[in-house]
Design a protein around this motif. Sequence first.
Motif, short mmCIF file in Angstrom:
data_model
loop_
_atom_site.label_atom_id
_atom_site.label_comp_id
_atom_site.label_asym_id
_atom_site.label_seq_id
_atom_site.Cartn_x
_atom_site.Cartn_y
_atom_site.Cartn_z
N ALA A 393 10.54 -13.08 32.00
CA ALA A 393 10.05 -13.78 30.81
C ALA A 393 10.75 -13.32 29.54
O ALA A 393 10.96 -14.11 28.61
N VAL A 394 11.13 -12.03 29.49
CA VAL A 394 11.75 -11.50 28.27
C VAL A 394 13.28 -11.47 28.37
O VAL A 394 13.94 -10.86 27.53
N SER A 395 13.83 -12.09 29.39
CA SER A 395 15.29 -12.08 29.57
C SER A 395 15.98 -13.24 28.87
O SER A 395 17.16 -13.50 29.11
N LEU A 396 15.26 -13.95 28.00
CA LEU A 396 15.85 -15.04 27.23
C LEU A 396 16.13 -14.56 25.81
O LEU A 396 15.24 -14.03 25.13
N PRO A 397 17.37 -14.70 25.31
CA PRO A 397 17.69 -14.24 23.95
C PRO A 397 16.79 -14.83 22.88
O PRO A 397 16.45 -14.15 21.91
N GLN A 398 16.37 -16.08 23.07
CA GLN A 398 15.54 -16.72 22.05
C GLN A 398 14.20 -16.02 21.90
O GLN A 398 13.60 -16.01 20.81
N PHE A 399 13.70 -15.43 22.99
CA PHE A 399 12.44 -14.68 22.91
C PHE A 399 12.55 -13.56 21.89
O PHE A 399 11.66 -13.36 21.06
N TRP A 400 13.66 -12.83 21.92
CA TRP A 400 13.84 -11.70 21.01
C TRP A 400 14.14 -12.15 19.60
O TRP A 400 13.69 -11.55 18.62
N LEU A 401 14.90 -13.23 19.47
CA LEU A 401 15.29 -13.70 18.14
C LEU A 401 14.11 -14.29 17.38
O LEU A 401 14.11 -14.28 16.14
N ALA A 406 9.11 -5.90 13.31
CA ALA A 406 8.03 -5.05 13.80
C ALA A 406 7.64 -5.41 15.23
O ALA A 406 7.42 -4.52 16.07
N GLU A 407 7.58 -6.70 15.53
CA GLU A 407 7.25 -7.13 16.89
C GLU A 407 8.37 -6.77 17.85
O GLU A 407 8.12 -6.33 18.98
N ARG A 408 9.62 -6.92 17.39
CA ARG A 408 10.76 -6.58 18.24
C ARG A 408 10.79 -5.07 18.53
O ARG A 408 11.12 -4.64 19.65
N ARG A 409 10.43 -4.26 17.52
CA ARG A 409 10.35 -2.81 17.72
C ARG A 409 9.34 -2.48 18.82
O ARG A 409 9.59 -1.63 19.69
N PHE A 410 8.22 -3.17 18.80
CA PHE A 410 7.18 -2.95 19.80
C PHE A 410 7.71 -3.21 21.21
O PHE A 410 7.55 -2.39 22.12
N TYR A 411 8.38 -4.35 21.41
CA TYR A 411 8.83 -4.72 22.75
C TYR A 411 10.04 -3.91 23.18
O TYR A 411 10.19 -3.59 24.37
N PHE A 412 10.94 -3.58 22.25
CA PHE A 412 12.07 -2.72 22.61
C PHE A 412 11.58 -1.42 23.23
O PHE A 412 12.09 -0.96 24.26
N ARG A 413 10.58 -0.81 22.60
CA ARG A 413 10.11 0.49 23.07
C ARG A 413 9.27 0.39 24.33
O ARG A 413 9.00 1.40 24.97
N GLU A 414 8.87 -0.82 24.69
CA GLU A 414 8.19 -1.02 25.97
C GLU A 414 9.16 -0.85 27.13
O GLU A 414 8.75 -0.46 28.22
N PHE A 415 10.45 -1.13 26.91
CA PHE A 415 11.42 -1.13 28.00
C PHE A 415 12.55 -0.12 27.80
O PHE A 415 13.06 0.42 28.78
N ILE A 416 12.95 0.13 26.57
CA ILE A 416 14.15 0.92 26.32
C ILE A 416 13.77 2.36 25.93
O ILE A 416 12.96 2.57 25.03
N LYS A 417 14.37 3.31 26.61
CA LYS A 417 14.20 4.72 26.26
C LYS A 417 15.24 5.16 25.24
O LYS A 417 14.94 5.92 24.32
#
Length: 437
Positions: A393-401, A406-417
Amino acid sequence: MKIIAYIYSDPLLEPAPNKEIWGLEIDRVYQDIGNYQQLNQLLADCNDEHPDILLLRRLEELGDNINIISDRLKQLESIGIQVIATEQDYSSRMWSQNGSYDLKSNIAKILHQIQVNKQRMRLKQGHARNRLKILPPPGKAPYGYRRGQDKYIIDKSTAPVVKDFFERFLLFGSLRGAVKYLEKRYGKKISPSTGRNWLTNPVYRGDLKYKKAELISNTHASIISREEAAQIDRLLRRNSSLSPRTASAPRSLAGLVICQQCQLTMNIARVTQHQKKAEYLYLRCHKCPQKPKCKAIAYAQVLNQTINKICVELPLAVEQLNLPDTRVIEDILRQQIKQKQSVIAQLPNLLQQEVLDQETVELRNYKLRAEIAQLESKIAQLPPGNLQAIAQAVSLPQFWLDLSEAERRFYFREFIKQIEILRSESQLWSLQLKFIF
């Protein structure tokens, strides 16, 4: 020489100690748990067998008050038994010849110590009885609750403030941001440490936690759900590796990017032009030891490459995970919970049939509910069973754009160390993502 020993323990305050605590060979050990049956047997046996030494941990184990303790000491020592308290400075040599206390010796201090210990023990016993009845601990109710007759009750005037604080933290993952929001929206000033205590306080989850870190679940109405509580714990664990300022930084890449060449975290620098609103963001290492220093990189370029790489690499990384079937594990844990709940349901019948007494029923109920809380905690910590669906579901660039920073920071830290910048001699660079799993 015949040596005997006596141990008394209150099941409300401590587990029964091991009989082999004396460090020497004992002819016989008498042990009582919550009553004095074995002590009475000891006194009867001493009249017939006359042992030489009686070992105790503390003199207060001989009775409920100072008068009973004194009478039993006199009874034992009048027949020639030397009483030694291993955890107190006491031996029967402290007695005077006529069998009375020498108040000018250490006995006076020991008597005072016994009285203090008995008062402290009675206070602890009262707290322990309340604990067995699953009553709230002493003290003021946490903000958002008020005290009821036997449990916490939600305070309708303050609970919405606490609820909004939790929702703000869940939305942006920033403790300091939630604290500032609370002051701006409601005029409620709290420190970040108080905010962290709110986030980890089991009371807001409908649970009670007592002094020995034993958790009893579902004791009163909660302000946040179990799912929200599990997500809060995950966010706190994720933010624990970041500095407090980075955890609440407005930019989504804050604290995640390091330079592979100098192994330092890259900070976000903001550059503006005089009397112009436009601003330019760069990632650079302020304390870079390299000579010349590693060059800064445009923030937007790193962000775009990060989005492109996470869309490609995240689904592949999830597919390679050998995750256990969380549904099977959860079913096993829930079955164990049901078994313990069925035992709790049988306790009233055992009490009515006089198989168990009231105190034993309350103690057993408390221990079973503490074990259930531990099992529920294990269920909450299980990884999501639909991780592959989430990755797709989160593998679409448009989802991140479409997300805010602040929301992107939240999701980045859910997956990226960590995001590592790899530099080449031609001043070109690339990214390497390290996922948290």
